[in-house]
Structures are given as structure tokens and as C-alpha cells.
Scaffold this motif. Structure first.
Motif, short mmCIF file in Angstrom:
data_model
loop_
_atom_site.label_atom_id
_atom_site.label_comp_id
_atom_site.label_asym_id
_atom_site.label_seq_id
_atom_site.Cartn_x
_atom_site.Cartn_y
_atom_site.Cartn_z
N LEU A 64 38.36 30.13 24.00
CA LEU A 64 39.56 29.42 24.43
C LEU A 64 40.49 30.35 25.22
CD1 LEU A 64 40.36 27.26 21.30
CD2 LEU A 64 39.58 26.46 23.53
N HIS A 65 40.62 31.57 24.75
CA HIS A 65 41.45 32.56 25.44
C HIS A 65 40.90 32.84 26.84
CE1 HIS A 65 42.29 36.82 26.50
NE2 HIS A 65 43.51 36.46 26.19
N PHE A 66 39.59 33.02 26.92
CA PHE A 66 38.94 33.31 28.20
C PHE A 66 39.18 32.19 29.21
CE2 PHE A 66 35.20 33.45 30.98
CZ PHE A 66 35.20 34.78 31.35
N VAL A 67 38.94 30.95 28.79
CA VAL A 67 39.14 29.81 29.69
C VAL A 67 40.61 29.67 30.07
CG1 VAL A 67 39.03 27.28 29.79
CG2 VAL A 67 37.09 28.58 28.91
N ALA A 68 41.50 29.87 29.10
CA ALA A 68 42.93 29.70 29.37
C ALA A 68 43.46 30.74 30.36
CB ALA A 68 43.71 29.77 28.06
N ILE A 69 43.09 32.01 30.18
CA ILE A 69 43.68 33.02 31.06
C ILE A 69 43.11 32.93 32.47
CG2 ILE A 69 44.24 34.59 29.18
CD1 ILE A 69 41.92 36.39 30.16
N TYR A 70 41.82 32.64 32.60
CA TYR A 70 41.26 32.54 33.95
C TYR A 70 41.70 31.25 34.63
CZ TYR A 70 38.66 36.79 33.60
OH TYR A 70 38.33 38.11 33.51
N GLY A 71 41.83 30.18 33.87
CA GLY A 71 42.35 28.94 34.44
C GLY A 71 43.80 29.09 34.89
N PHE A 72 44.62 29.69 34.04
CA PHE A 72 46.02 29.90 34.37
C PHE A 72 46.18 30.80 35.59
CE2 PHE A 72 49.85 32.54 33.99
CZ PHE A 72 50.82 31.55 34.04
N ASN A 73 45.44 31.89 35.60
CA ASN A 73 45.53 32.82 36.73
C ASN A 73 45.02 32.18 38.02
OD1 ASN A 73 46.43 35.31 37.60
ND2 ASN A 73 44.41 36.23 37.48
N GLY A 74 43.98 31.37 37.93
CA GLY A 74 43.47 30.68 39.12
C GLY A 74 44.47 29.69 39.68
N ILE A 75 45.11 28.94 38.79
CA ILE A 75 46.12 27.98 39.25
C ILE A 75 47.32 28.70 39.84
CG2 ILE A 75 47.79 26.27 38.43
CD1 ILE A 75 45.58 25.32 36.49
N LEU A 76 47.74 29.79 39.20
CA LEU A 76 48.90 30.53 39.69
C LEU A 76 48.61 31.20 41.04
CD1 LEU A 76 51.75 30.99 38.62
CD2 LEU A 76 50.98 33.21 37.85
N CYS A 77 47.40 31.70 41.22
CA CYS A 77 47.05 32.33 42.50
C CYS A 77 46.91 31.30 43.62
CB CYS A 77 45.75 33.12 42.35
SG CYS A 77 45.96 34.64 41.42
N ALA A 78 46.61 30.06 43.27
CA ALA A 78 46.53 29.02 44.29
C ALA A 78 47.91 28.64 44.80
CB ALA A 78 45.83 27.78 43.72
N ARG A 79 48.95 28.96 44.05
CA ARG A 79 50.33 28.69 44.45
C ARG A 79 51.04 30.03 44.63
NH1 ARG A 79 52.59 24.11 43.36
NH2 ARG A 79 51.53 22.39 42.41
N PRO A 80 50.97 30.65 45.78
CA PRO A 80 51.48 32.00 45.97
C PRO A 80 52.96 32.17 45.68
CG PRO A 80 50.38 31.21 47.97
CD PRO A 80 50.38 30.10 46.99
N GLY A 81 53.77 31.17 45.88
CA GLY A 81 55.21 31.31 45.65
C GLY A 81 55.60 31.21 44.19
N ALA A 82 54.67 30.84 43.31
CA ALA A 82 55.00 30.61 41.90
C ALA A 82 54.98 31.87 41.06
CB ALA A 82 54.03 29.60 41.31
N ASN A 83 54.51 32.98 41.59
CA ASN A 83 54.34 34.19 40.79
C ASN A 83 55.51 35.14 41.02
OD1 ASN A 83 53.18 35.88 38.99
ND2 ASN A 83 51.55 36.58 40.34
N ALA A 84 56.58 34.97 40.27
CA ALA A 84 57.76 35.82 40.38
C ALA A 84 57.58 37.08 39.54
CB ALA A 84 58.99 35.05 39.92
N ALA A 85 58.48 38.03 39.71
CA ALA A 85 58.42 39.28 38.94
C ALA A 85 59.56 39.32 37.93
CB ALA A 85 58.50 40.47 39.87
N TRP A 86 59.29 39.94 36.78
CA TRP A 86 60.30 40.11 35.74
C TRP A 86 60.06 41.46 35.08
CZ3 TRP A 86 60.06 39.28 30.13
CH2 TRP A 86 61.33 39.26 29.54
N LEU A 87 61.05 42.32 35.08
CA LEU A 87 60.95 43.68 34.52
C LEU A 87 59.81 44.49 35.13
CD1 LEU A 87 61.65 43.03 30.73
CD2 LEU A 87 63.25 43.86 32.47
N GLY A 88 59.60 44.31 36.41
CA GLY A 88 58.58 45.08 37.11
C GLY A 88 57.17 44.54 37.04
N LEU A 89 56.93 43.51 36.25
CA LEU A 89 55.60 42.90 36.15
C LEU A 89 55.71 41.43 36.53
CD1 LEU A 89 54.35 44.36 32.74
CD2 LEU A 89 53.64 45.05 35.03
#
Length: 113
Positions: free
Chosen positions: A22-47
Motif C-alpha cells: 500500500l505504501h509503494f502504490v501510494a507514494i508512486y501514485g502521489f508522486n506521479g500525480i504531483l509531477c503531472a501538475r508542475p505548479g502544485a509542488n511548492a517548497a517548505w523549509l527547503g524541501l
């Protein structure tokens, strides 16, 4: 409704690999969706926010696996309980290594090119 000792022990045996999956599917799914939307990935405390979410998911999955490793089997036979406990802890250790491996890549490799 209380489950039978067999059902409880069967789910206990495979809880760590299921949590890892479940962790594997969730993190790769989340990261894939976030990378498809380039403006959605903001930074907080340097990360990036994605890094924070993936780190939190890794910690939550690891905590769930450690909690499952402490649950006692219900089988009536002493040797069966020892076997279930040993296999549960072994699979839990492997799943923890897999989660650490996946989470480590979040810090070493940029998520979205």
C-alpha cells in the motif's frame, strides 16, 4: 465480531507486506500525480511538499509495521504461535528495509525532472 485464530494469524503474517505494498502504490501514485501538475509542488523549509508527504508516508508505514510486529498470535499451539511470531517479525523487517530504501531515494533523487 471477533475473527477466528486462523484469520487473525493469517492477516498478522501478511500485514507487513500488505502495508509495504500500500505504501509503494501510494507514494508512486502521489508522486506521479504531483509531477503531472508542475505548479502544485511548492517548497517548505527547503524541501518540496512532495518530499514531506513521502517522508510522512514512510514514517506512518514503518510505525504501522512495528505495531503489527508486536501483536501476539492467537493459535492454541505454542509452536504455531512461535512460528507465526517469527515469520511476522521476519517479513516486518524485510518490509521496513524496503520502506527505508524507497524513502531514502526521496532525499537523494529529485522527484520531478
Amino acid at each position: 465480531m471477533r475473527s477466528s485464530p486462523f484469520t487473525h494469524d493469517f492477516l498478522l503474517l501478511f500485514s507487513a507486506p500488505l502495508i509495504w505494498a500500500l505504501h509503494f502504490v501510494a507514494i508512486y501514485g502521489f508522486n506521479g500525480i504531483l509531477c503531472a501538475r508542475p505548479g502544485a509542488n511548492a517548497a517548505w523549509l527547503g524541501l518540496s511538499v512532495a518530499t514531506w508527504v513521502l517522508l510522512a508516508a514512510g514514517l506512518a508505514a514503518a510505525a504501522a509495521i512495528v505495531a503489527c510486529m508486536t501483536v501476539a498470535p492467537r493459535d492454541a499451539a505454542r509452536e504455531n504461535r512461535r512460528f507465526v511470531r517469527w515469520v511476522t517479525r521476519g517479513l516486518g523487517g524485510l518490509a521496513l528495509v524496503a520502506i527505508a530504501w524507497e524513502t531514502m531515494s526521496v532525499l537523494l533523487v529529485p522527484g520531478c525532472p
